[in-house]
Design a protein around this motif. Structure first.
Motif, PDB file in Angstrom:
ATOM      1  N   ASP A 271      -2.174  -5.754  -7.402  1.00 28.15           N
ATOM      2  CA  ASP A 271      -2.606  -6.281  -5.877  1.00 28.15           C
ATOM      3  C   ASP A 271      -1.781  -5.253  -4.839  1.00 28.15           C
ATOM      4  OD1 ASP A 271      -2.793  -7.338  -3.480  1.00 28.15           O
ATOM      5  OD2 ASP A 271      -3.759  -8.933  -4.448  1.00 28.15           O
TER       6      ASP A 271
ATOM      7  N   PRO B 115       0.790  -1.340   0.050  1.00 32.38           N
ATOM      8  CA  PRO B 115       0.112   0.093  -0.015  1.00 32.38           C
ATOM      9  C   PRO B 115       0.824   1.360   0.085  1.00 32.38           C
ATOM     10  CG  PRO B 115      -0.900  -1.598   1.607  1.00 32.38           C
ATOM     11  CD  PRO B 115       0.316  -2.085   1.004  1.00 32.38           C
TER      12      PRO B 115
ATOM     13  N   ARG C  90      -4.330 -15.978  -3.219  1.00 31.76           N
ATOM     14  CA  ARG C  90      -5.807 -15.580  -3.511  1.00 31.76           C
ATOM     15  C   ARG C  90      -6.455 -15.297  -4.925  1.00 31.76           C
ATOM     16  NH1 ARG C  90      -3.751 -11.292  -0.036  1.00 31.76           N
ATOM     17  NH2 ARG C  90      -3.321  -9.884  -1.733  1.00 31.76           N
TER      18      ARG C  90
ATOM     19  N   ASN D 161      -2.921  -4.938  -1.758  1.00 25.47           N
ATOM     20  CA  ASN D 161      -3.565  -5.118  -0.598  1.00 25.47           C
ATOM     21  C   ASN D 161      -2.559  -5.014   0.579  1.00 25.47           C
ATOM     22  OD1 ASN D 161      -6.461  -5.418  -0.861  1.00 25.47           O
ATOM     23  ND2 ASN D 161      -5.859  -7.250  -1.950  1.00 25.47           N
ATOM     24  N   GLN D 162      -2.848  -4.845   1.697  1.00 29.23           N
ATOM     25  CA  GLN D 162      -1.910  -4.764   3.045  1.00 29.23           C
ATOM     26  C   GLN D 162      -1.473  -6.324   3.023  1.00 29.23           C
ATOM     27  OE1 GLN D 162      -0.981  -2.437   5.039  1.00 29.23           O
ATOM     28  NE2 GLN D 162       0.630  -3.904   5.657  1.00 29.23           N
TER      29      GLN D 162
ATOM     30  N   GLN E  22       4.559 -10.418  -0.269  1.00 33.51           N
ATOM     31  CA  GLN E  22       3.002  -9.900  -0.427  1.00 33.51           C
ATOM     32  C   GLN E  22       2.587 -10.705  -1.676  1.00 33.51           C
ATOM     33  OE1 GLN E  22       2.943  -6.392  -2.036  1.00 33.51           O
ATOM     34  NE2 GLN E  22       0.572  -5.864  -1.151  1.00 33.51           N
TER      35      GLN E  22
ATOM     36  N   ALA F 262      -0.844 -12.759  -2.727  1.00 36.39           N
ATOM     37  CA  ALA F 262      -1.691 -12.288  -3.736  1.00 36.39           C
ATOM     38  C   ALA F 262      -1.764 -13.401  -4.552  1.00 36.39           C
ATOM     39  CB  ALA F 262      -1.087 -11.106  -4.102  1.00 36.39           C
TER      40      ALA F 262
END
Length: 333
Positions: free
Chosen positions: A50, A21, A114, A52-53, A107, A111
């Protein structure tokens, strides 16, 4: 809407890049995202940026310039900080270099976990990568050398490293198959390793040896299944990935660091034992893309004279020397 929607009979392909972020609006992340979005739209792929945190990083023993007071909690052991007091008097523990001081390096893999279930093929790239402009017309299936029949696709696709080279880790592709998810889940389990291990350029790194070890485990499992024999890899390379006390020269002091070349040599030796030499890897679960055919992780900073220090700030730059499909700039401005 019809233009951006892939037919169900066609493979569902996506390109994923991830930034934290805090870095998503940086020039590197923005430029990389825009270039990949352009390529994805040209070929009708989905593009995922992506930001996202990323998960809160686990309690790890991070090598910093500070006294390592958090080792007890990192190991989740039943002893207190007083039991590791000896480290306070160990100067070597304060000399180690690491570029893994936070969890951000993981990260993109969280991701990928997901998003992978929604696609047949997911290209996972660092933001400082891009397809070379003259190669924009080349689609991913062609560049990666995948067969038309999706049932024959491997689980993992990576650059085939030649002798002395490494994978770097900036570019991987996964398929939505059992073997693709196996690689990803084994890899993410290693995000909880309590300490950093060897990575490229001689640093201790949170992720690179984990990616390499996971790849060896997947090909070892495939070798076990196809040969109907006991597994032929028992993590023997990991002893070289752990931080070690070394002496830089005959008259130099001892230092604590990670010996990437030693680990890499072991990795190459095991990989050749399991699936054969460069250019002739006998694996159907991991596809190694020959860089002589299509280089999917070309690092110009170590291959192109124009990016060497002697040419910084000069207008008379040499021409591009080599052809490659996917360039990994490694933060070259």
């Amino acid at each position: 809407r019809e233009r951006g929607t892939q037919k169900r009979s066609e493979p569902r392909i996506a390109i994923l890049t991830a930034c934290t972020p805090g870095s998503a609006t940086s020039s590197v992340c923005q430029l990389g995202a825009n270039l990949w979005q352009c390529y994805a739209q040209h070929h009708g792929y989905h593009f995922i940026f992506d930001s996202n945190q990323y998960p809160a990083f686990p309690n790890k023993y991070r090598f910093t310039s500070r006294v390592p007071t958090n080792l007890a909690s990192a190991l989740d052991a039943n002893f207190s900080a007083n039991d590791i007091e000896f480290l306070y008097q160990e100067p070597l523990a304060l000399q180690i270099g690491s570029d893994a001081l936070n969890f951000k390096w993981w990260q993109r893999w969280y991701a990928a976990r997901r998003h992978l279930a929604a696609y047949d093929l997911l290209l996972v790239v660092d933001p400082d990568t891009a397809v070379f402009p003259t190669c924009y017309h080349v689609d991913l299936i062609t560049a990666l050398g995948l067969p038309v029949n999706r049932s024959e696709w491997p689980g993992v696709i990576a650059r085939d490293p030649r002798v002395g080279e490494d994978l770097n880790g900036g570019v991987f592709a996964l398929t939505g198959s059992t073997w693709g998810f196996l690689y990803l889940d084994l890899l993410l389990a290693r995000s909880r390793w309590p300490i950093d291990v060897a990575g490229g350029s001689g640093w201790c790194h949170a992720r690179q040896s984990a990616e390499y070890e996971t790849l060896l485990e997947v090909v070892a499992l495939e070798h076990m299944l196809t040969s109907n024999s006991p597994i032929d890899y028992k993590s023997e390379c990991m002893k070289h990935a752990m931080p070690q006390v070394v002496r830089q020269g005959e008259n130099e002091d001892y230092v604590l660091g990670c010996l990437w070349p030693v680990y890499l040599a072991c990795w190459h030796k095991v990989l050749q034992r399991l699936v054969g030499p460069y250019g002739a890897r006998a694996s159907s679960r991991v596809h190694f893309v020959d860089p002589a055919r299509a280089d999917i992780n070309y690092r110009p900073w170590s291959n192109e004279p124009r990016y060497r220090n002697s040419f910084i700030g000069r207008a008379d730059l040499p021409a591009v020397s080599n052809a490659a499909f996917l360039w990994h700039w490694v933060a070259i401005p």
